[in-house]
Design a protein around this motif. Structure first.
Motif, short mmCIF file in Angstrom:
data_model
loop_
_atom_site.label_atom_id
_atom_site.label_comp_id
_atom_site.label_asym_id
_atom_site.label_seq_id
_atom_site.Cartn_x
_atom_site.Cartn_y
_atom_site.Cartn_z
N VAL A 139 0.79 -1.13 -0.07
CA VAL A 139 0.13 -0.12 0.09
C VAL A 139 1.11 1.13 -0.15
O VAL A 139 2.11 1.23 0.59
N ASP A 140 0.46 2.10 -0.88
CA ASP A 140 1.33 3.53 -0.65
C ASP A 140 0.96 4.36 0.70
O ASP A 140 -0.16 4.21 0.99
N LEU A 141 1.92 4.73 1.18
CA LEU A 141 1.78 5.85 2.41
C LEU A 141 1.44 7.25 1.79
O LEU A 141 1.80 7.80 0.89
N PRO A 142 0.95 8.09 2.95
CA PRO A 142 0.86 9.33 2.72
C PRO A 142 2.02 10.10 2.38
O PRO A 142 3.13 9.83 2.80
N GLU A 143 2.00 11.11 1.56
CA GLU A 143 3.13 11.82 1.16
C GLU A 143 3.33 13.14 2.23
O GLU A 143 4.43 14.02 1.91
N SER A 144 2.63 13.05 2.94
CA SER A 144 2.75 14.26 4.04
C SER A 144 3.03 13.91 5.51
O SER A 144 2.17 12.74 5.72
N GLY A 145 3.54 14.69 6.27
CA GLY A 145 3.60 14.20 7.72
C GLY A 145 4.27 15.56 8.36
O GLY A 145 4.24 16.67 7.91
N HIS A 146 4.53 15.24 9.62
CA HIS A 146 4.80 16.22 10.51
C HIS A 146 5.91 15.86 11.42
O HIS A 146 6.22 14.72 11.73
N LEU A 147 7.08 16.93 11.50
CA LEU A 147 8.28 16.52 12.33
C LEU A 147 7.86 16.42 13.75
O LEU A 147 7.49 17.11 14.61
N TYR A 148 8.31 14.88 14.23
CA TYR A 148 8.17 14.55 15.61
C TYR A 148 9.43 15.21 16.36
O TYR A 148 9.24 15.36 17.50
N ALA A 149 10.53 14.97 15.68
CA ALA A 149 11.87 15.24 16.37
C ALA A 149 12.96 15.26 15.17
O ALA A 149 12.60 14.93 14.30
N PHE A 150 13.87 16.13 15.79
CA PHE A 150 14.94 16.00 14.60
C PHE A 150 16.33 16.41 15.44
O PHE A 150 16.24 16.76 16.65
N SER A 151 17.50 16.09 14.62
CA SER A 151 18.75 16.32 14.98
C SER A 151 19.69 16.70 14.03
O SER A 151 19.27 16.36 12.66
N ALA A 152 20.65 17.31 14.20
CA ALA A 152 21.41 17.82 13.03
C ALA A 152 22.94 16.96 13.16
O ALA A 152 23.38 16.77 14.18
N VAL A 153 23.40 16.56 12.15
CA VAL A 153 24.63 15.87 12.10
C VAL A 153 25.79 17.02 11.69
O VAL A 153 25.68 17.56 10.42
N LEU A 154 26.44 17.42 12.41
CA LEU A 154 27.51 18.67 12.59
C LEU A 154 28.68 18.30 12.11
O LEU A 154 29.72 19.01 11.56
N ALA A 155 29.11 16.80 12.60
CA ALA A 155 30.47 16.43 12.56
C ALA A 155 30.53 14.93 12.67
O ALA A 155 29.50 14.50 12.98
N GLY A 156 31.28 14.19 12.30
CA GLY A 156 31.41 12.77 12.38
C GLY A 156 30.46 12.08 11.48
O GLY A 156 29.78 11.39 11.91
N ALA A 157 30.28 12.44 10.37
CA ALA A 157 29.23 11.95 9.39
C ALA A 157 29.54 10.63 9.10
O ALA A 157 30.76 10.28 8.78
N PRO A 158 28.85 9.65 8.79
CA PRO A 158 29.00 8.35 8.09
C PRO A 158 29.80 8.33 7.08
O PRO A 158 29.96 9.64 6.12
N MET A 159 30.63 7.39 6.74
CA MET A 159 31.39 7.35 5.60
C MET A 159 30.66 7.57 4.21
O MET A 159 29.63 7.00 4.29
N GLY A 160 31.04 8.65 3.52
CA GLY A 160 30.20 8.65 2.27
C GLY A 160 29.07 9.90 2.31
O GLY A 160 28.50 10.21 1.33
N MET A 161 29.25 10.43 3.58
CA MET A 161 28.06 11.47 3.86
C MET A 161 28.85 12.61 4.14
O MET A 161 28.24 13.54 4.84
N GLU A 162 30.25 12.62 4.21
CA GLU A 162 30.98 13.69 4.85
C GLU A 162 30.65 15.17 3.92
O GLU A 162 30.71 15.94 4.75
N ALA A 163 30.60 14.97 2.96
CA ALA A 163 30.21 16.23 2.15
C ALA A 163 28.91 16.65 2.31
O ALA A 163 28.48 18.13 1.89
N ASP A 164 27.99 16.22 2.89
CA ASP A 164 26.78 16.59 3.19
C ASP A 164 26.57 17.47 4.51
O ASP A 164 25.76 18.13 4.74
N VAL A 165 27.73 17.49 5.33
CA VAL A 165 27.44 17.92 6.51
C VAL A 165 27.57 19.38 6.51
O VAL A 165 28.31 20.15 5.56
N PRO A 166 26.62 20.33 7.05
CA PRO A 166 25.74 19.77 8.06
C PRO A 166 24.38 19.29 7.57
O PRO A 166 23.94 19.91 6.54
N PHE A 167 23.83 18.14 7.92
CA PHE A 167 22.55 17.73 7.56
C PHE A 167 21.57 17.37 8.77
O PHE A 167 22.09 16.99 9.89
N SER A 168 20.40 17.28 8.50
CA SER A 168 19.37 17.08 9.55
C SER A 168 18.57 15.67 9.20
O SER A 168 18.55 15.23 8.03
#
Ligand SMILES: [Zn+2]
Length: 178
Positions: free
Chosen positions: A98-127
């Motif tokens: 079944v398809d899921l709804p395309e909308s939602g609401h943010l329950y919680a979030f965090s930011a990756v400011l350092a120590g990104a997983p390998m392959g994601m270093e260039a994305d810092v900072p990301f949420s």
């Protein structure tokens, strides 16, 4: 309480071993240069998606069509997340997609400011965050795009989007309107 002084090893133990004559050292074979993927499998956060790799291949083929979906057991009227090959309640393998709804609401979030997983270093900072999808009792984890992390707010409306992770595989993420 008394502290014993550190024991010293006899000098003979510390002496370096005698040199091995070069002729007796077996040549070390040169490792064959293999074409390897950029990320080791255990650090590859995107699953292998083909039918030969996973019985959940439909989840990924539907992402490729821009649809986020999951499995539903009609017998229990149970919506699963993540998608399953068998219902965790009745163990039936007769599940529907079944398809899921395309909308939602943010329950919680965090930011990756350092120590990104390998392959994601260039994305810092990301949420990253947890999103309650509208109309279904599911809370999904994922990347949050669209706004800098320090402009996000709990409760913000987000949309589901699908994207090519860069090597032909597709995944989902969420986007907060700018
Ligand atoms: Zn079931």
């Amino acid at each position: 309480m008394t502290t014993e002084p550190p024991r010293r090893r006899p000098a003979s133990v510390l002496a370096p071993p005698p040199p091995v004559p070069a002729a007796t050292v077996a040549p070390v074979p040169k490792p064959e240069k293999k074409a390897v993927e950029g990320r080791p499998y255990l650090l590859d956060f995107f699953p292998l998606e083909s039918e030969k790799d996973t019985r959940l291949a439909r989840f990924f083929s539907r992402l490729r069509e821009g649809r986020l979906s999951t499995t539903h057991c009609a017998r229990d009227d149970l919506l699963h997340w993540p998608p399953r090959t068998a219902c965790p309640k009745c163990h039936s393998e007769e599940l529907e997609w079944v398809d899921l709804p395309e909308s939602g609401h943010l329950y919680a979030f965090s930011a990756v400011l350092a120590g990104a997983p390998m392959g994601m270093e260039a994305d810092v900072p990301f949420s990253v965050g947890l999103v309650d999808l509208d109309g279904v009792p599911l809370r999904l984890f994922g990347r949050i795009e669209g706004r800098p992390w320090n402009a996000l707010q709990i409760g913000a409306a987000v949309r589901v989007e699908t994207y090519d992770v860069g090597d032909g595989r597709f995944f989902y993420r969420f986007r907060a309107p700018a």
